[in-house]
Scaffold this motif. Structure first.
Motif, short mmCIF file in Angstrom:
data_model
loop_
_atom_site.label_atom_id
_atom_site.label_comp_id
_atom_site.label_asym_id
_atom_site.label_seq_id
_atom_site.Cartn_x
_atom_site.Cartn_y
_atom_site.Cartn_z
N VAL A 131 21.69 10.19 -48.16
CA VAL A 131 22.28 9.86 -46.85
C VAL A 131 23.08 10.81 -46.31
CG1 VAL A 131 23.28 7.80 -45.57
CG2 VAL A 131 21.95 7.40 -47.58
N ASP A 132 23.01 11.28 -45.09
CA ASP A 132 24.04 12.42 -44.67
C ASP A 132 25.01 11.87 -44.16
OD1 ASP A 132 23.10 11.72 -42.20
OD2 ASP A 132 21.83 13.47 -42.06
N GLU A 133 26.00 12.65 -43.42
CA GLU A 133 27.19 11.87 -42.78
C GLU A 133 26.90 11.11 -41.47
OE1 GLU A 133 26.42 15.99 -41.52
OE2 GLU A 133 26.64 14.96 -43.37
N LYS A 134 25.86 11.57 -40.86
CA LYS A 134 25.54 10.73 -39.77
C LYS A 134 24.66 9.63 -40.04
CE LYS A 134 25.40 14.82 -36.83
NZ LYS A 134 24.51 15.57 -35.70
N GLY A 135 24.34 9.26 -41.43
CA GLY A 135 23.62 7.95 -41.55
C GLY A 135 22.10 8.15 -41.89
N LYS A 136 21.77 9.53 -41.58
CA LYS A 136 20.35 9.66 -41.78
C LYS A 136 19.73 9.62 -43.11
CE LYS A 136 16.78 13.15 -40.47
NZ LYS A 136 16.53 14.39 -39.91
N LEU A 137 18.58 8.98 -43.22
CA LEU A 137 17.94 8.72 -44.67
C LEU A 137 16.72 9.89 -44.81
CD1 LEU A 137 17.63 4.80 -44.72
CD2 LEU A 137 19.37 6.23 -45.53
N THR A 138 16.91 10.49 -45.89
CA THR A 138 15.79 11.53 -46.21
C THR A 138 15.57 11.13 -47.64
OG1 THR A 138 17.56 13.12 -46.80
CG2 THR A 138 16.34 13.25 -44.64
N ALA A 139 14.32 11.38 -48.18
CA ALA A 139 14.06 11.15 -49.41
C ALA A 139 14.20 12.69 -50.29
CB ALA A 139 12.53 10.84 -49.80
N SER A 140 14.76 12.55 -51.50
CA SER A 140 14.72 13.59 -52.32
C SER A 140 13.31 14.15 -52.82
CB SER A 140 15.72 13.40 -53.39
OG SER A 140 15.05 12.57 -54.37
N PRO A 141 13.21 15.33 -53.32
CA PRO A 141 11.92 15.48 -53.96
C PRO A 141 11.29 14.67 -54.95
CG PRO A 141 13.25 17.51 -53.87
CD PRO A 141 14.14 16.49 -53.51
N LEU A 142 12.21 14.09 -55.75
CA LEU A 142 11.93 13.10 -56.79
C LEU A 142 11.44 11.79 -56.13
CD1 LEU A 142 11.83 13.35 -59.75
CD2 LEU A 142 14.02 12.31 -59.89
N GLY A 143 12.28 11.34 -55.01
CA GLY A 143 11.69 10.46 -54.23
C GLY A 143 10.39 10.51 -53.56
N ARG A 144 10.07 11.49 -52.83
CA ARG A 144 8.64 11.82 -52.43
C ARG A 144 7.70 11.88 -53.49
NH1 ARG A 144 11.68 15.79 -49.32
NH2 ARG A 144 11.15 17.22 -50.84
N ALA A 145 8.05 12.30 -54.56
CA ALA A 145 7.08 12.12 -55.78
C ALA A 145 6.85 10.71 -56.03
CB ALA A 145 7.54 13.02 -57.04
N SER A 146 8.02 10.03 -56.04
CA SER A 146 7.83 8.59 -56.69
C SER A 146 6.80 7.89 -55.51
CB SER A 146 9.26 7.85 -56.33
OG SER A 146 9.19 6.36 -56.37
N PHE A 147 7.03 8.00 -54.35
CA PHE A 147 6.10 7.14 -53.29
C PHE A 147 4.50 7.68 -53.29
CE2 PHE A 147 7.01 10.21 -49.88
CZ PHE A 147 5.48 10.47 -49.36
N LYS A 148 4.43 9.19 -53.65
CA LYS A 148 3.19 9.71 -53.44
C LYS A 148 2.24 9.34 -54.77
CE LYS A 148 0.77 14.26 -52.82
NZ LYS A 148 0.77 15.75 -52.49
N GLY A 149 3.12 9.13 -55.93
CA GLY A 149 2.39 8.80 -57.00
C GLY A 149 2.32 7.15 -57.22
N VAL A 150 2.88 6.51 -56.17
CA VAL A 150 3.26 5.04 -56.24
C VAL A 150 3.79 4.59 -57.76
CG1 VAL A 150 2.10 2.88 -55.78
CG2 VAL A 150 1.02 4.74 -54.88
N VAL A 151 4.92 5.13 -58.10
CA VAL A 151 5.66 5.12 -59.27
C VAL A 151 6.76 4.26 -58.78
CG1 VAL A 151 6.91 6.00 -60.99
CG2 VAL A 151 4.95 7.13 -60.20
#
Length: 851
Positions: free
Chosen positions: A585-605
Motif C-alpha cells: 500500500v503506497d502513500e496514496k493508498g494504492k494497492l498493488t500485489a507483490s511478486p509473491l502475491g501475484r504468484a499466490s493468485f495465479k496458483g490459487v494458493v
C-alpha cells in the motif's frame, strides 16, 4: 534441436491420425462435399511437395497461408451447412427451437432419445429473463430434467452467439461423465468440449477462431481458468456460466467458499450470463439477490414419489400433510440368523423388487455399505444368481482387468446382482459398477449419501437404512437429495422411498420430514476474503480499499452478515496481507500485489500457505536431488491430506526400504531416523513433526504409484482404502499444477517451472507409456485403457475409427451407449487436437510473414 524435431514429428503424427479420421468420416458421408473438397486439397498439397520446396521460404509461407485460408473457408461452409440443414432429414432449419436451428431438436432425439420437453422446461426456456440474457436460478426436485434446460441454453450460446460456455460441476467424476456425454453433440453441432479436472485442461485455454468451446470444469479448475482469462484479457470470450448444485456455496467447506469467491469475481468482472440450478435451496430469494438473478421455481417430478418409514416390521406411508398411515406389515418369515444379521429387514425390502426393478440402499458409513451388500448376498434367493449370468461374468472380468484381482466383497455380491458404491472404490470400479447398474446387470447398490449428489442413478425404490450419515442426523436437504433418486422416468409411474428407523428415533424422523430445506449460508471465512483480495488486486481489477469494499459487498457473506461492515473486513484483510508481504500500500493508498502475491493468485494458493510454500520451494531449490523423484513428489504432496492413521512399525519398515538417495532426501526434508524411531516407540512427538511425518507418509504412497505399483498394491502396503489412494493422486496432480502456476512468474524457481508440467502429466496417469494416450479420453482409466489396448486399439485414432458394436463385442461388459460415447469422445479428441495444431500453425505463420 532434438526436442524441436521430436515435437514436429509428434505434430505430424497427430495430423496423420486426424486425416485418417476425416477420410473415414468422408467415406461414411459422401454428401459432405466441403470436407471432401478439403481432403482433396490436402492430398494435392502433399503431391506438390517438391514444387513447394523449390520456392523461397517467404513464398512457402505465403502459399501455406493461402492454403490455410482455403481450408478455413471449406470448414466454414461445412459448419454453415450443418447448421442450416437437418442432419437427419435434410430440411432447412427454421430456428424455432428456442432460438436454435431445428436440427438441434433432431440431434437431441437421435443422441438422447428426447422427443419433446416437459411443460416446465418449455416455460423456463421461454422466460423473459432468458431472452434478455439475465442471470437465472431455477430449482426443482431431483430428476426433474434441470440439466437439459442448461444444455439447451449452452447450445444457444455456442451456436447462435458463438461465445464460449463454462459448465461448473462439483466432482471430477461428474465432469468426466458430462464431457463424454457432450462429445458427440459437439461434433454434430460444431463446438468443442474441453475438460478441466485434475491435471487436465490447458491454462490459459487455446484461443480459437473457428469453433466455440464449452469448458466443463470442477470448482477448483474453474478458478484457474477464469484467472487465466482475466490475465490474458480474454474474459469477454465467455458468454454463459452454468453452475450445477448451486447450494454447495453453503455446504460449509473450502469448496463452497471457493465457489462463492468465483461467482463474486464473475459478477464484478464479466458480462457472462449466470445460470444456477439446484434442488435444495431453502433461501432461494437471498441467493438470487446475491447473484442478481431471476427465479424459476417448480415442483415437477416425471414420476410420483411416495415416502414411507419402516419401524420394526411396520411400513407407514407419509401423507401429503405429513401424517403417518399404516401401509402394510412385512410378513415374510426369516431365520434366526437373518434376524441377527439383518434386524432392519433390508433383505425383504430389496428382494420384493429385484431383479426386474432397481433398488438403492443408502447406508450411514462406507463399512456399513459393504456389510449390507454381504448380508444381501447371504440371504437373497439363490435363483438370483441365474439372472444375466454372462453379463455378471463380463463385469467381474472387467473389474479384475486393472490389477488382475477383484475385491472379495464384490466377488461374492455381484452374482446376486448386488454391489456397494462409495469412495473406497477406484474410479474404474465406480464407473463399471455404475454402468452395470444402469443396464440392469446389477439391480441393487448399497451406497453412501455422496451418490445422491453424483451421477444420475435412479431406482424404483430408495431405502435409507438409517436416519444418520456417519454420526450426524440427516438434514432435510440431504434427505430430499437421497429420496429424489426414486422413480425412473419412462419406466415407472411412481417411485418410493423407505426410511428405516427405530421406535426411539421416530419423533426425530417426523420432525425431519416436516422440516423445510435448510437455508444456504455462506461458507466464506476471513482466509477466503484474503484470497479474494489477492486475486482482484493481483489482476489489477481493484487498486484501492474502496474498490475492495465494493467487491466484498457483492459477496453472499457480507449480505448475510450485516454486523460485519465491509470497511472493517477490508482493513483487517489488508493488515494481514501486508504483514505477509503479499500486498503493498503506497502513500496514496494504492494497492498493488507483490511478486509473491501475484504468484499466490495465479496458483490459487491460499495466502496463509504462501510463506510456508515459498520456504519449502526455496529449500528444495537449494538441495534438489534429481537422482530420485522423491523430492519433487514431496513438494506436490497435499499438506492437508491426513492418512487414516500413522502406524509406527509400518513407518519404520517403509523408512528402512528407502534407497540411499531417498534417505538423503528424507533427511533434507526433516525425516530423520531418530524421528521415525520415536514414532515407532510411541514417544512424544510435536505437532509440526507429526504433520511432517503425515506429509512424508502420503509422499511415499505417491512414490509407490510413480514406480508403477497399482492402486491395489499401494493400498495394501499402506493399509488404506484403494479409493483413498486414488483420491490422493488426484489431489496431488491438482496441487502440482497449482505449484507450477505459482512458480511461473518467480524467476528464482525457473527449474521447477520447467520440470513440473511434464512430471505432473506422467504422475497423473501413473501407467505404462503405451496407455497414456488412451487415458486422455474422459472416463477411460487404467483398467479400461488396458482392455482397449489388449483388444488392438493402440491409438486414439483406432478407437475413433471403430464401430461401437466392435467395442461391445471385444471388451468385457461394455454397454452399447458407453461404447458409442467412447468412440465419439475419441473423434472429438482428434478433432480438437487437429484444430489446436492448425491454430498454432496459423499463429506462427502469421507472425512470420509481416510484409
Amino acid at each position: 534441436m532434438y526436442k524441436r524435431k521430436r515435437r514436429k514429428t509428434t505434430q505430424i503424427k497427430m495430423a496423420d491420425d486426424s486425416m485418417d479420421l476425416f477420410d473415414t468420416t468422408l467415406n461414411d458421408n459422401p454428401q459432405r462435399t466441403p470436407l471432401r473438397s478439403l481432403s482433396k486439397n490436402v492430398t494435392l498439397a502433399l503431391n506438390t511437395q517438391d514444387t513447394v520446396l523449390s520456392m523461397s521460404i517467404l513464398d512457402q509461407v505465403k502459399e501455406r497461408l493461402r492454403y490455410n485460408q482455403k481450408v478455413h473457408e471449406a470448414t466454414q461452409i461445412f459448419v454453415e451447412e450443418s447448421q442450416n440443414a437437418s442432419l437427419l432429414g435434410g430440411a432447412a432449419c427454421d430456428g424455432d427451437f428456442f432460438g436454435l436451428p431445428s436440427n438441434v431438436k433432431d440431434i437431441l432425439f437421435k443422441e438422447r432419445g428426447i422427443g419433446s420437453l416437459y411443460d416446465w422446461q418449455k416455460e423456463c426456456l421461454s422466460l423473459p429473463a432468458v431472452e434478455r440474457r439475465q442471470n437465472l436460478i431455477y430449482s426443482l426436485p431431483t430428476s426433474g430434467g434441470k440439466t437439459l434446460v442448461a444444455e439447451i441454453l449452452a447450445f444457444k450460446e455456442l451456436i447462435v452467439h458463438r461465445r464460449n460456455v463454462l459448465f461448473i460441476l462439483p466432482y471430477v467424476s461428474i465432469v468426466q461423465e458430462k464431457v463424454r456425454a457432450l462429445a458427440n453433440l459437439g461434433i454434430e453441432l460444431g463446438f468443442l468440449v474441453e475438460e478441466y479436472a485434475g491435471s487436465i485442461g490447458k491454462i490459459p485455454p487455446v484461443k480459437r477462431k473457428k469453433r466455440p468451446s464449452i469448458y466443463v470444469a470442477t470448482i477448483e479448475k474453474a478458478h484457474f481458468l477464469i484467472n487465466a482469462l482475466v490475465r490474458t484479457q480474454r474474459l469477454e470470450e465467455l458468454g454463459l456460466v452454468i453452475i450445477d448444485e448451486l447450494h454447495m456455496i453453503g455446504d460449509g467447506s473450502q469448496r463452497g467458499a471457493g465457489l462463492e469467491v468465483l461467482l463474486v469475481k464473475l459478477k464484478k468482472m464479466s458480462n457472462a450470463q449466470l445460470i444456477g440450478m439446484s434442488a435444495t435451496i431453502g433461501n432461494i430469494n437471498e441467493v438470487a439477490g446475491f447473484l442478481n438473478a431471476e427465479i424459476y421455481l417448480g415442483s415437477f417430478r416425471p414420476v410420483e414419489l411416495i415416502e414411507h418409514i419402516l419401524v420394526e416390521r411396520t411400513v407407514l406411508e407419509v401423507t401429503k400433510s405429513f401424517e403417518l398411515r399404516l401401509k402394510r406389515k412385512l410378513t415374510r418369515p426369516t431365520s434366526e440368523e437373518q434376524e441377527k444379521c439383518d434386524p432392519d429387514h433390508v433383505t425383504i425390502l430389496v428382494e420384493e423388487l429385484i431383479p426386474t426393478s432397481s433398488v438403492l440402499v443408502f447406508c450411514p458409513t462406507r463399512k456399513n455399505c459393504e456389510s449390507v451388500a454381504l448380508n444381501l448376498s447371504r440371504f437373497l434367493k439363490p435363483e438370483l444368481r441365474d439372472f444375466r449370468v454372462e453379463n455378471k461374468i463380463g463385469l467381474l472380468k472387467a473389474l479384475s482387468a486393472e490389477a488382475g484381482r477383484i475385491c472379495p466383497v464384490l466377488r461374492k455380491t455381484i452374482p446376486f446382482g448386488v454391489a456397494y458404491h462409495h469412495s473406497g472404490l477406484t474410479n474404474d470400479e465406480r464407473k463399471l459398477v455404475e454402468e452395470a447398474y444402469i443396464v440392469g446387470t446389477l439391480s441393487c447398490l448399497c451406497c453412501t449419501s455422496t451418490l445422491a449428489a453424483g451421477v444420475n442413478l435412479p431406482a424404483k425404490r430408495v431405502i435409507l437404512k438409517s436416519p444418520y450419515v456417519g454420526v450426524e442426523f440427516l438434514t432435510s436437504a440431504r434427505y430430499k437429495q437421497m429420496i429424489g433418486r426414486a422413480g425412473r422416468a419412462g419406466l415407472d409411474s411412481s417411485g418410493e422411498s423407505i426410511l428405516i428407523c427405530k421406535a426411539s428415533t421416530r419423533s426425530s424422523v417426523m420432525k425431519l420430514l416436516r422440516s423445510p430445506i435448510e437455508h444456504c449460508r455462506s461458507s466464506v471465512t476471513l482466509e477466503t476474503l484474503e484470497a479474494l483480495a489477492i486475486s482482484v488486486v493481483g489482476m489489477g481489477v481493484v487498486t484501492s480499499t474502496a474498490g475492495l469494499e465494493d467487491i466484498y459487498r457483492e459477496s453472499l457473506f457480507c449480505q448475510q452478515n450485516s454486523e460485519r461492515d465491509a470497511s472493517e473486513l477490508v482493513h483487517e484483510v489488508i493488515q494481514s496481507l501486508e504483514a505477509e508481504k503479499l500486498i503493498f500500500v503506497d502513500e496514496k493508498g494504492k494497492l498493488t500485489a507483490s511478486p509473491l502475491g501475484r504468484a499466490s493468485f495465479k496458483g490459487v494458493v491460499e495466502p496463509h500457505r504462501v510463506t510456508s510454500l515459498h520456504r519449502d520451494l526455496r529449500m528444495a531449490m537449494a538441495h534438489l536431488s534429481l537422482t530420485t523423484h522423491l523430492h519433487l513428489i514431496y513438494l506436490i504432496s497435499p499438506s492437508d491430506m491426513e492418512p487414516s492413521r500413522l502406524d509406527g512399525m509400518l513407518y519404520m519398515d517403509l523408512y528402512n526400504e528407502l534407497t540411499e538417495e531417498d534417505r538423503q532426501v528424507a533427511e533434507t526434508i526433516g525425516i530423520t531416523e531418530n524421528l521415525v524411531v520415536r514414532l515407532r516407540l510411541n514417544k512424544p512427538i510435536k505437532d509440526h513433526e507429526r504433520k511432517l511425518l503425515s506429509k512424508f507418509y502420503v509422499t511415499l504412497q505417491l512414490n509407490a504409484l510413480w514406480k508403477k505399483q497399482n492402486v491395489w498394491q499401494v493400498a495394501d502396503r499402506f493399509e488404506e482404502h484403494r479409493g483413498s489412494v486414488q483420491n490422493l493422486l488426484s489431489m496431488a496432480t491438482v496441487n502440482a499444477m497449482s505449484i507450477s502456476q505459482f512458480c511461473s512468474d518467480l524467476p528464482e524457481f525457473w527449474a521447477l517451472r520447467d520440470l513440473l508440467p511434464s512430471f505432473v502429466n506422467e504422475l497423473s496417469h501413473c501407467s505404462s507409456m503405451e496407455l497414456m494416450k488412451l487415458m486422455e479420453l474422459p472416463a477411460v482409466k487404467r483398467g479400461r485403457a488396458r482392455q482397449l489396448y489388449t483388444a488392438g486399439y493402440r491409438k486414439v485414432s483406432d478407437i475413433a475409427k471403430a464401430d461401437p458394436k466392435e467395442l461391445v463385442e471385444k471388451l468385457d461388459h461394455m454397454p452399447c451407449n458407453v461404447a458409442a460415447q467412447i468412440v465419439a469422445a475419441a473423434k472429438h479428441y482428434l478433432l480438437k487436437k487437429a484444430e489446436d495444431l492448425q491454430e498454432e500453425a496459423d499463429q506462427v505463420l502469421q507472425s512470420f510473414i509481416t510484409v
